[in-house]
Write an enzyme that holds these catalytic residues in place. Sequence first.
Site, PDB file in Angstrom:
ATOM      1  N   HIS A 197       0.712  -0.715   0.080  1.00 16.91           N
ATOM      2  CA  HIS A 197      -0.177  -0.226  -0.197  1.00 16.91           C
ATOM      3  C   HIS A 197       0.697   1.389   0.548  1.00 16.91           C
ATOM      4  O   HIS A 197       0.538   2.179   0.106  1.00 16.91           O
ATOM      5  CB  HIS A 197      -1.012   0.092   1.488  1.00 16.91           C
ATOM      6  CG  HIS A 197      -1.861  -1.242   1.027  1.00 16.91           C
ATOM      7  ND1 HIS A 197      -3.250  -0.886   0.737  1.00 16.91           N
ATOM      8  CD2 HIS A 197      -1.689  -2.770   0.896  1.00 16.91           C
ATOM      9  CE1 HIS A 197      -4.255  -1.859   0.777  1.00 16.91           C
ATOM     10  NE2 HIS A 197      -3.284  -2.699   1.525  1.00 16.91           N
ATOM     11  N   ASP A 398       3.931   9.269  -1.124  1.00 16.24           N
ATOM     12  CA  ASP A 398       3.117   8.313  -1.073  1.00 16.24           C
ATOM     13  C   ASP A 398       2.843   7.327  -2.159  1.00 16.24           C
ATOM     14  O   ASP A 398       2.502   8.316  -3.328  1.00 16.24           O
ATOM     15  CB  ASP A 398       1.720   9.454  -1.009  1.00 16.24           C
ATOM     16  CG  ASP A 398       0.877   9.276   0.886  1.00 16.24           C
ATOM     17  OD1 ASP A 398       0.274   7.940   0.683  1.00 16.24           O
ATOM     18  OD2 ASP A 398      -0.743  10.281   1.118  1.00 16.24           O
TER      19      ASP A 398
HETATM   20  C1  G6P Z   1      -0.398   3.427   5.850  1.00 16.13           C
HETATM   21  C2  G6P Z   1      -0.574   2.011   5.969  1.00 16.13           C
HETATM   22  C3  G6P Z   1      -1.227   0.963   5.985  1.00 16.13           C
HETATM   23  C4  G6P Z   1      -1.207   1.414   8.016  1.00 16.13           C
HETATM   24  C5  G6P Z   1      -1.812   2.982   7.632  1.00 16.13           C
HETATM   25  C6  G6P Z   1      -2.482   3.297   9.326  1.00 16.13           C
HETATM   26  O1  G6P Z   1      -1.535   3.776   4.881  1.00 16.13           O
HETATM   27  O2  G6P Z   1       0.190   1.660   4.513  1.00 16.13           O
HETATM   28  O3  G6P Z   1      -0.582  -0.368   6.509  1.00 16.13           O
HETATM   29  O4  G6P Z   1      -2.291   0.841   8.511  1.00 16.13           O
HETATM   30  O5  G6P Z   1      -0.847   3.981   6.952  1.00 16.13           O
HETATM   31  O6  G6P Z   1      -0.681   2.617  10.303  1.00 16.13           O
HETATM   32  P1  G6P Z   1      -0.710   2.151  11.534  1.00 16.13           P
HETATM   33  O7  G6P Z   1       0.676   2.421  11.879  1.00 16.13           O
HETATM   34  O8  G6P Z   1      -1.611   2.763  12.467  1.00 16.13           O
HETATM   35  O9  G6P Z   1      -1.400   1.000  11.285  1.00 16.13           O
END
Ligand code: G6P
Length: 500
Positions: A197, A398
């Site tokens: 992602h 991003d």
């Molecule tokens: C990004 C990553 C996700 C992640 C999100 C939030 O979008 O690609 O995998 O879940 O950030 O970050 P966190 O560390 O809170 O899961």
Amino acid sequence: CVSRSSCNSKGSMIVVSNRLPFILKRNEKTGDLERKASAGGLVTAVAPVVIRCHGIWVGWPGIHLEDPNEKIPESNPNDKTPTAGLLSKQIVPIRAEPNLFDSYYNGCCNATFWPLFHSMPDRATFIADHWKAYIKINEEFAEKTVHALHLLKQDKEKNGSPPIVWVHDYHLMLAANWIRQRTEEEDIKCKLAFFLHIPFPPWDIFRLFPWSDEVLQGILGCDMVGFHITDYCLNFIDCCQRKLGCRVDRKNLLVELGGRTICVRPLPIGVPFDRFVHLAQNAKPVLSTNQKVILGVDRLDYTKGLVHRLKAFERLLEKYPEHIEKVMLLQISVPSRTDVKEYQDLKEEMDQLVGRINGRFTTPNWSPIRYIYGCVGQDELAAFYRDAAVALVTPLRDGMNLVAKEFVACQINNPPGVLIVSPFAGAGEMMHEALICNPYELDDAAEVIHRALIMPEDERTVRMNHLRRREQLNDVDSWMKNFLKAMDSLEEEADDIGAT
Ligand code: G6P
């Protein structure tokens, strides 16, 4: 849900992601576990497929579960979110020792891979113990996934189609290889996929990671590897060739390793477009101001270019004082990864910068920046998106950026607002009718904001109509369909590797 045929309803699906599609909280009074829904696009698209295919979701529940026998609760009867139909037997939670998990998540994932993959190597730490923790936790995820495959096998003994195991994101780049080894040993059939992602960096950056060969081998354990855009696919293929000496086919996006062919595919994610339209149609106005609102919505993360954004806005007010008392910047910064020092430092820096700029320009009746450090509900968010004159989506780097897409989905007013997007976000690659703004170039960024603020109505309408049409067509369900289609066509591709 996507259509029946593309639901892979004959086979099933196991989704493996760092976070489960909801988090668990302990009720302070009763001590019972309760689900708290997550509203992200991934969950909206993927959860219905898992539910429909009687699949399983493997992930971390957001808290450390001490009692290994404690059961995952069923959803609340009033739950209307996409995960409501996900039964507790469809959830396999990861239980890990807190210190080990911390080294994996805060250490290797968020202090190493996150900055490195966003091409910010100076912010990355390379610590062997964090890497060891990453290996251990990835093994744990793989172990739990094999367990999930056994559960599916019992459930679907009569059913011939192998399930899809879909591993997500930079937290789990090693898991697929172990899943492959274990399933081969135990003769369990499945198709393995990985989706990243975030960006996949170019070779010059990727090679800085001391154990980069293991990362590539881990990902190549899959049959299909997806990225948001073709650039990331090509970066990955390049790294496979240069680090592992793989035979590759750049035209058809294929990599060969150990006699297997791995398909690499650009699969740009979208948003649940119609859901955002519906939210925007029903949300009550929350902005009581006569000023034009320039909106920013981001996790508080250094990749999002928030400091640059505030400085560009300051430059706008210096260069074009006619906007004083006529516009305001509404910046919503959602707290994120607050245990990591870089994020704590950024919070400090933003607080100071907002204070300085407001101190410099505020008049008795107006302040240039309204700064919200906190979470905003979906209805309120849709109202902000709908009523903003300009959205500033200006990350330094991003993977995709869904805020840009959510904003255009909510732009139902006539005349609409203007989207400004950075070319360094995946979204900037395909949202051609947005104004493009290099966040590093402050003077130009100020010019672009000015241009957005004075853009004639008919130009705004033409641009926004195009943007909305594209996002409606390429919404998150269509991403899901494209993924399943790519999995369906794997066999044909495998025979196809051409020249290197
Ligand atoms: C990004 C990553 C996700 C992640 C999100 C939030 O979008 O690609 O995998 O879940 O950030 O970050 P966190 O560390 O809170 O899961």
